[in-house]
Design a protein around this motif. Structure first.
Motif, PDB file in Angstrom:
ATOM      1  N   LYS A  77     -10.199 -27.333  -3.950  1.00 62.21           N
ATOM      2  CA  LYS A  77      -9.663 -27.867  -5.207  1.00 62.21           C
ATOM      3  C   LYS A  77      -9.081 -26.734  -6.069  1.00 62.21           C
ATOM      4  N   LEU A  78      -9.843 -25.639  -6.114  1.00 64.76           N
ATOM      5  CA  LEU A  78      -9.406 -24.483  -6.903  1.00 64.76           C
ATOM      6  C   LEU A  78      -8.120 -23.889  -6.315  1.00 64.76           C
ATOM      7  N   GLY A  79      -8.092 -23.794  -5.003  1.00 63.27           N
ATOM      8  CA  GLY A  79      -6.910 -23.250  -4.313  1.00 63.27           C
ATOM      9  C   GLY A  79      -5.687 -24.102  -4.596  1.00 63.27           C
ATOM     10  N   LYS A  80      -5.847 -25.402  -4.635  1.00 61.61           N
ATOM     11  CA  LYS A  80      -4.729 -26.324  -4.924  1.00 61.61           C
ATOM     12  C   LYS A  80      -4.180 -26.030  -6.325  1.00 61.61           C
ATOM     13  N   GLN A  81      -5.111 -25.885  -7.264  1.00 61.72           N
ATOM     14  CA  GLN A  81      -4.685 -25.621  -8.653  1.00 61.72           C
ATOM     15  C   GLN A  81      -3.870 -24.323  -8.739  1.00 61.72           C
ATOM     16  N   TYR A  82      -4.361 -23.276  -8.065  1.00 61.96           N
ATOM     17  CA  TYR A  82      -3.620 -22.004  -8.095  1.00 61.96           C
ATOM     18  C   TYR A  82      -2.264 -22.138  -7.398  1.00 61.96           C
ATOM     19  N   ASN A  83      -2.234 -22.805  -6.250  1.00 61.49           N
ATOM     20  CA  ASN A  83      -0.955 -22.964  -5.542  1.00 61.49           C
ATOM     21  C   ASN A  83       0.065 -23.681  -6.427  1.00 61.49           C
ATOM     22  N   GLU A  84      -0.390 -24.702  -7.138  1.00 64.87           N
ATOM     23  CA  GLU A  84       0.547 -25.462  -7.980  1.00 64.87           C
ATOM     24  C   GLU A  84       1.071 -24.604  -9.137  1.00 64.87           C
ATOM     25  N   ILE A  86       1.291 -21.299  -9.151  1.00 60.08           N
ATOM     26  CA  ILE A  86       2.188 -20.269  -8.583  1.00 60.08           C
ATOM     27  C   ILE A  86       3.553 -20.891  -8.295  1.00 60.08           C
ATOM     28  N   ALA A  87       3.536 -22.096  -7.728  1.00 64.42           N
ATOM     29  CA  ALA A  87       4.790 -22.772  -7.376  1.00 64.42           C
ATOM     30  C   ALA A  87       5.647 -23.004  -8.626  1.00 64.42           C
ATOM     31  N   GLU A  88       5.000 -23.396  -9.706  1.00 63.42           N
ATOM     32  CA  GLU A  88       5.745 -23.665 -10.952  1.00 63.42           C
ATOM     33  C   GLU A  88       6.491 -22.407 -11.414  1.00 63.42           C
ATOM     34  N   ILE A  89       5.791 -21.277 -11.365  1.00 60.33           N
ATOM     35  CA  ILE A  89       6.405 -20.033 -11.839  1.00 60.33           C
ATOM     36  C   ILE A  89       7.458 -19.522 -10.847  1.00 60.33           C
ATOM     37  N   CYS A  90       7.197 -19.671  -9.553  1.00 59.62           N
ATOM     38  CA  CYS A  90       8.191 -19.217  -8.557  1.00 59.62           C
ATOM     39  C   CYS A  90       9.473 -20.036  -8.677  1.00 59.62           C
ATOM     40  N   GLN A  91       9.331 -21.327  -8.943  1.00 58.51           N
ATOM     41  CA  GLN A  91      10.533 -22.167  -9.136  1.00 58.51           C
ATOM     42  C   GLN A  91      11.284 -21.698 -10.395  1.00 58.51           C
ATOM     43  N   ALA A 303      -3.842 -12.935 -13.303  1.00 60.21           N
ATOM     44  CA  ALA A 303      -3.113 -13.439 -14.483  1.00 60.21           C
ATOM     45  C   ALA A 303      -3.396 -14.926 -14.676  1.00 60.21           C
ATOM     46  N   LEU A 304      -3.396 -15.685 -13.593  1.00 64.44           N
ATOM     47  CA  LEU A 304      -3.659 -17.129 -13.708  1.00 64.44           C
ATOM     48  C   LEU A 304      -5.061 -17.389 -14.226  1.00 64.44           C
ATOM     49  N   ALA A 305      -6.036 -16.604 -13.725  1.00 66.26           N
ATOM     50  CA  ALA A 305      -7.416 -16.806 -14.165  1.00 66.26           C
ATOM     51  C   ALA A 305      -7.552 -16.452 -15.649  1.00 66.26           C
ATOM     52  N   LYS A 306      -6.759 -15.490 -16.080  1.00 60.79           N
ATOM     53  CA  LYS A 306      -6.846 -15.043 -17.478  1.00 60.79           C
ATOM     54  C   LYS A 306      -6.195 -16.038 -18.439  1.00 60.79           C
ATOM     55  N   GLY A 307      -5.042 -16.523 -18.081  1.00 65.55           N
ATOM     56  CA  GLY A 307      -4.336 -17.347 -19.077  1.00 65.55           C
ATOM     57  C   GLY A 307      -3.368 -18.363 -18.482  1.00 65.55           C
ATOM     58  N   GLY A 308      -3.593 -18.768 -17.241  1.00 63.62           N
ATOM     59  CA  GLY A 308      -2.757 -19.812 -16.646  1.00 63.62           C
ATOM     60  C   GLY A 308      -1.305 -19.396 -16.472  1.00 63.62           C
ATOM     61  N   VAL A 309      -0.403 -20.384 -16.411  1.00 61.75           N
ATOM     62  CA  VAL A 309       1.002 -20.084 -16.095  1.00 61.75           C
ATOM     63  C   VAL A 309       1.665 -19.188 -17.140  1.00 61.75           C
ATOM     64  N   SER A 310       1.244 -19.289 -18.398  1.00 65.83           N
ATOM     65  CA  SER A 310       1.934 -18.472 -19.410  1.00 65.83           C
ATOM     66  C   SER A 310       1.620 -16.992 -19.179  1.00 65.83           C
ATOM     67  N   GLU A 311       0.397 -16.698 -18.733  1.00 62.87           N
ATOM     68  CA  GLU A 311       0.033 -15.302 -18.462  1.00 62.87           C
ATOM     69  C   GLU A 311       0.778 -14.799 -17.220  1.00 62.87           C
ATOM     70  N   LEU A 312       0.904 -15.659 -16.211  1.00 68.18           N
ATOM     71  CA  LEU A 312       1.628 -15.245 -15.005  1.00 68.18           C
ATOM     72  C   LEU A 312       3.112 -15.017 -15.333  1.00 68.18           C
ATOM     73  N   ARG A 313       3.661 -15.870 -16.194  1.00 65.92           N
ATOM     74  CA  ARG A 313       5.061 -15.696 -16.621  1.00 65.92           C
ATOM     75  C   ARG A 313       5.221 -14.319 -17.278  1.00 65.92           C
ATOM     76  N   LYS A 314       4.236 -13.957 -18.105  1.00 64.40           N
ATOM     77  CA  LYS A 314       4.285 -12.671 -18.809  1.00 64.40           C
ATOM     78  C   LYS A 314       4.257 -11.507 -17.798  1.00 64.40           C
ATOM     79  N   PHE A 315       3.370 -11.634 -16.809  1.00 55.05           N
ATOM     80  CA  PHE A 315       3.254 -10.569 -15.802  1.00 55.05           C
ATOM     81  C   PHE A 315       4.583 -10.397 -15.050  1.00 55.05           C
TER      82      PHE A 315
END
Ligand SMILES: Cc1cc2nc3c(=O)[nH]c(=O)nc-3n(C[C@H](O)[C@H](O)[C@H](O)COP(=O)(O)O)c2cc1C
Length: 351
Positions: A77-84, A86-91, A303-315
């Motif tokens: 379940k956790l892996g699914k959440q991370y994959n989704e 990551i996919a949002e930011i890669c798109q 980054a995702l664990a710290k702050g979700g997609v907005s943190e990954l976007r920042k990175f």
């Protein structure tokens, strides 16, 4: 029994994520080797970073930056959440993405949906993932095709990690790693195949052998970033006295990339550089050293664990800022010109 096996695979993937987030899992004694590569940036820069064109293509698809998020998660379940996420930011950035090993979903199709991200990222180059250890034992062309079709991927990465399997509590221990299954696979499937390390790098001889198989690409995934030996030992309580010297064995990313460039000279095999390339400055060095693409894993998860997609976007925004600005200082307005840049190698590890 099969039911138990896929639950074990799924739990192991969550253990890996938890350990990566709670512990120091990086190499400590060794670095990725890019500190020994010196660039010659200009002080009187007359190229604006905005003018730099970072476009390239992979598997025939255009991407805006030569970047790929390496395969990490799925199978829970956790892996699914991370994959989704990551996919949002890669798109959003139009860059490549790998999913983690799909072994759990091959063993039990109920896990397939944890890897499926095409709805979220319809355009990006998407890379399926399986391990060589499984191909050496029971997987074949059928499982490879299944993994690619499962997520509507553009390519398949096969991770090669004998050391990790040897020390993993439930690892597929083998005395003899044959490349024959890979040879069969690469010559019999229509999709591109990437042969990928997992953070210990490949030697000159390994690279020569892998190049002969004529994969689409080799991802050197060298030492200097995430240390998988460390992660597996952190799961194995009976190994608390294992030495730092033992767990830190590996070939630094820059060194492995250098070998890879020689091994693939005049060949069509592309190179992915990964393994502790966690900033845009090291990425520029990797591109100059011969990489076609740069990939990274652990900072994305953190980054995702710290702050979700907005943190990954920042990175990723910061990574691209460094990439662009370093290229501007070098006076290279595109990737083609960057590859011709001169650099100086210091330190004995390159001799
Ligand atoms: C939590 C986590 C899970 C991973 N799972 C996989 C996997 O299933 N398949 C794979 O090929 N590599 C896997 N990797 C390895 C990465 O793809 C990458 O090769 C390695 O971490 C080195 O890159 P880095 O130093 O940027 O983290 C994983 C890495 C992390 C951090």
């Amino acid at each position: 029994m099969e039911q138990e096996k896929d639950e074990v695979t799924s739990k192991r993937k969550d253990d890996h994520i938890r350990i990566c987030l709670e512990h120091d899992v990086e190499y400590k004694l060794h670095n990725n080797g890019f500190q020994d590569i010196e660039l010659r940036p200009a002080t009187l820069v007359n190229l604006s970073p905005e003018k730099i064109d970072l476009n390239t293509t992979v598997f025939g698809k255009k991407i805006d930056y030569p970047l790929i998020v390496s395969g990490m998660t799925g199978g829970s379940k956790l892996g699914k959440q991370y994959n989704e996420q990551i996919a949002e930011i890669c798109q959003e950035f139009n860059i490549g993405m790998g999913v983690g090993s799909q072994r759990a979903a091959i063993e039990d199709s109920k896990f397939s949906e944890t890897f499926e991200v095409r709805d979220i990222a319809p355009d990006i180059p998407l890379i399926a993932n399986l391990g060589l250890a499984q191909f050496n034992k029971r997987y074949g062309i059928e499982e490879a095709k299944l993994a690619v079709e499962m997520i509507n991927a553009d390519a398949l990465a096969i991770h090669i990690n004998p050391l990790q399997e040897l020390i993993q509590l439930e690892g597929d221990k083998q005395d003899n790693y044959s490349l024959e299954p890979l040879k069969q696979l690469i010559s019999n499937v229509q999709f591109p195949v990437i042969l990928k390390g997992v953070g210990t790098g490949f030697s000159k001889k390994d690279l020569s052998n892998l190049t002969k198989l004529q994969p689409y690409a080799i991802d050197v995934s060298g030492a200097g970033g995430t240390n998988w030996t460390k992660i597996e030992f952190l799961r194995n309580k009976s190994m608390e006295y294992v030495s730092e010297e033992f767990v830190e064995q590996g070939i630094a990313t820059a060194v492995s990339l250098n070998h890879a460039r020689s091994a693939t000279k005049n060949k069509t095999v592309k190179l992915v550089a990964s393994g502790g390339i966690w900033n845009g400055t090291d990425a520029v060095k990797a591109l100059i050293l011969g990489a076609d693409y740069v990939a990274f894993a652990l900072p994305v998860l953190r980054a995702l664990a710290k702050g979700g997609v907005s943190e990954l976007r920042k990175f990723i925004t910061t990574f691209i800022f460094e990439l662009r600005t370093t290229m501007a200082m070098l006076g290279s307005e595109n990737l083609h010109k960057l590859k011709k840049k001169r650099y100086k190698k210091i330190g004995r590890r390159y001799s």
